[in-house]
Motif scaffolding. Structure first.
Motif, PDB file in Angstrom:
ATOM      1  N   CYS A 207     -19.046  14.018 -59.597  1.00 24.44           N
ATOM      2  CA  CYS A 207     -18.522  13.896 -58.226  1.00 24.44           C
ATOM      3  C   CYS A 207     -19.524  13.186 -57.327  1.00 24.44           C
ATOM      4  N   ARG A 208     -20.801  13.524 -57.463  1.00 26.70           N
ATOM      5  CA  ARG A 208     -21.832  12.861 -56.649  1.00 26.70           C
ATOM      6  C   ARG A 208     -21.892  11.372 -56.976  1.00 26.70           C
ATOM      7  N   SER A 209     -21.770  11.039 -58.249  1.00 26.82           N
ATOM      8  CA  SER A 209     -21.762   9.638 -58.641  1.00 26.82           C
ATOM      9  C   SER A 209     -20.554   8.917 -58.044  1.00 26.82           C
ATOM     10  N   ALA A 210     -19.398   9.552 -58.114  1.00 26.69           N
ATOM     11  CA  ALA A 210     -18.181   8.968 -57.526  1.00 26.69           C
ATOM     12  C   ALA A 210     -18.349   8.794 -56.021  1.00 26.69           C
ATOM     13  N   GLU A 211     -18.981   9.765 -55.388  1.00 25.57           N
ATOM     14  CA  GLU A 211     -19.207   9.678 -53.941  1.00 25.57           C
ATOM     15  C   GLU A 211     -20.101   8.476 -53.605  1.00 25.57           C
ATOM     16  N   ARG A 212     -21.163   8.279 -54.371  1.00 22.48           N
ATOM     17  CA  ARG A 212     -22.037   7.133 -54.125  1.00 22.48           C
ATOM     18  C   ARG A 212     -21.278   5.817 -54.313  1.00 22.48           C
ATOM     19  N   ARG A 213     -20.429   5.769 -55.331  1.00 22.95           N
ATOM     20  CA  ARG A 213     -19.642   4.546 -55.557  1.00 22.95           C
ATOM     21  C   ARG A 213     -18.634   4.301 -54.435  1.00 22.95           C
ATOM     22  N   LEU A 214     -18.043   5.381 -53.927  1.00 25.71           N
ATOM     23  CA  LEU A 214     -17.110   5.240 -52.810  1.00 25.71           C
ATOM     24  C   LEU A 214     -17.817   4.736 -51.560  1.00 25.71           C
ATOM     25  N   VAL A 215     -19.022   5.219 -51.320  1.00 23.35           N
ATOM     26  CA  VAL A 215     -19.795   4.755 -50.161  1.00 23.35           C
ATOM     27  C   VAL A 215     -20.109   3.268 -50.309  1.00 23.35           C
TER      28      VAL A 215
ATOM     29  N   VAL B 183     -12.529   2.698 -46.981  1.00 28.40           N
ATOM     30  CA  VAL B 183     -12.107   3.821 -47.818  1.00 28.40           C
ATOM     31  C   VAL B 183     -11.683   4.931 -46.868  1.00 28.40           C
ATOM     32  N   ASN B 184     -10.607   5.577 -47.188  1.00 25.36           N
ATOM     33  CA  ASN B 184     -10.128   6.684 -46.359  1.00 25.36           C
ATOM     34  C   ASN B 184     -11.248   7.719 -46.187  1.00 25.36           C
ATOM     35  N   PRO B 185     -11.642   8.030 -44.952  1.00 26.82           N
ATOM     36  CA  PRO B 185     -12.715   8.998 -44.730  1.00 26.82           C
ATOM     37  C   PRO B 185     -12.407  10.374 -45.322  1.00 26.82           C
ATOM     38  N   THR B 186     -11.132  10.716 -45.400  1.00 25.94           N
ATOM     39  CA  THR B 186     -10.747  11.989 -45.993  1.00 25.94           C
ATOM     40  C   THR B 186     -11.098  12.018 -47.483  1.00 25.94           C
ATOM     41  N   THR B 187     -10.972  10.883 -48.136  1.00 25.15           N
ATOM     42  CA  THR B 187     -11.330  10.792 -49.548  1.00 25.15           C
ATOM     43  C   THR B 187     -12.820  11.046 -49.738  1.00 25.15           C
TER      44      THR B 187
ATOM     45  N   ALA C 230     -14.831  12.700 -47.747  1.00 25.72           N
ATOM     46  CA  ALA C 230     -15.098  14.108 -47.435  1.00 25.72           C
ATOM     47  C   ALA C 230     -14.640  15.012 -48.581  1.00 25.72           C
ATOM     48  N   TYR C 231     -13.484  14.697 -49.164  1.00 24.20           N
ATOM     49  CA  TYR C 231     -12.951  15.509 -50.256  1.00 24.20           C
ATOM     50  C   TYR C 231     -13.893  15.519 -51.455  1.00 24.20           C
ATOM     51  N   VAL C 232     -14.369  14.342 -51.855  1.00 22.06           N
ATOM     52  CA  VAL C 232     -15.259  14.253 -53.013  1.00 22.06           C
ATOM     53  C   VAL C 232     -16.563  15.005 -52.724  1.00 22.06           C
ATOM     54  N   ASN C 233     -17.061  14.899 -51.503  1.00 20.10           N
ATOM     55  CA  ASN C 233     -18.270  15.625 -51.132  1.00 20.10           C
ATOM     56  C   ASN C 233     -18.055  17.129 -51.200  1.00 20.10           C
TER      57      ASN C 233
END
Length: 85
Positions: free
Chosen positions: A26-34, A42-46, A48-51
């Motif tokens: 999840c942290r890796s996905a979060e870094r990629r989304l950023v 990217v939808n800010p809700t997305t 926040a959800y991954v975080n």
């Protein structure tokens, strides 16, 4: 769960270790989304959800270890060397 006073290492029961592993994904996905968000919105809700999902997995791992009687796996500083074990 008791408040954190020390750094917790991933591990414990197989179920808790799986939660810790999922949390790292999840942290890796979060870094990629950023990173993606820098190129296109990217939808800010997305984000926040991954975080929050990674936080949930961390708490789940702690709860699983506590329920099993193992407790958290704490980081131990090597005595006298200033290096971690």
């Amino acid at each position: 769960l008791e408040p954190l006073k020390e750094f917790i290492l991933p591990g414990g029961t197989p179920a808790a270790a799986a939660c810790h592993f999922a949390r790292t994904l999840c942290r890796s996905a979060e870094r990629r989304l950023v990173t993606l968000n820098r190129a296109e919105p990217v939808n800010p809700t997305t984000l926040a959800y991954v975080n929050r999902l990674s936080d949930l997995l961390f708490v789940a791992a702690r709860a699983i270890n506590k329920e099993s009687g193992l407790g958290d796996v704490l980081w131990q500083k090597a005595r006298g060397s200033g290096k971690k074990q």
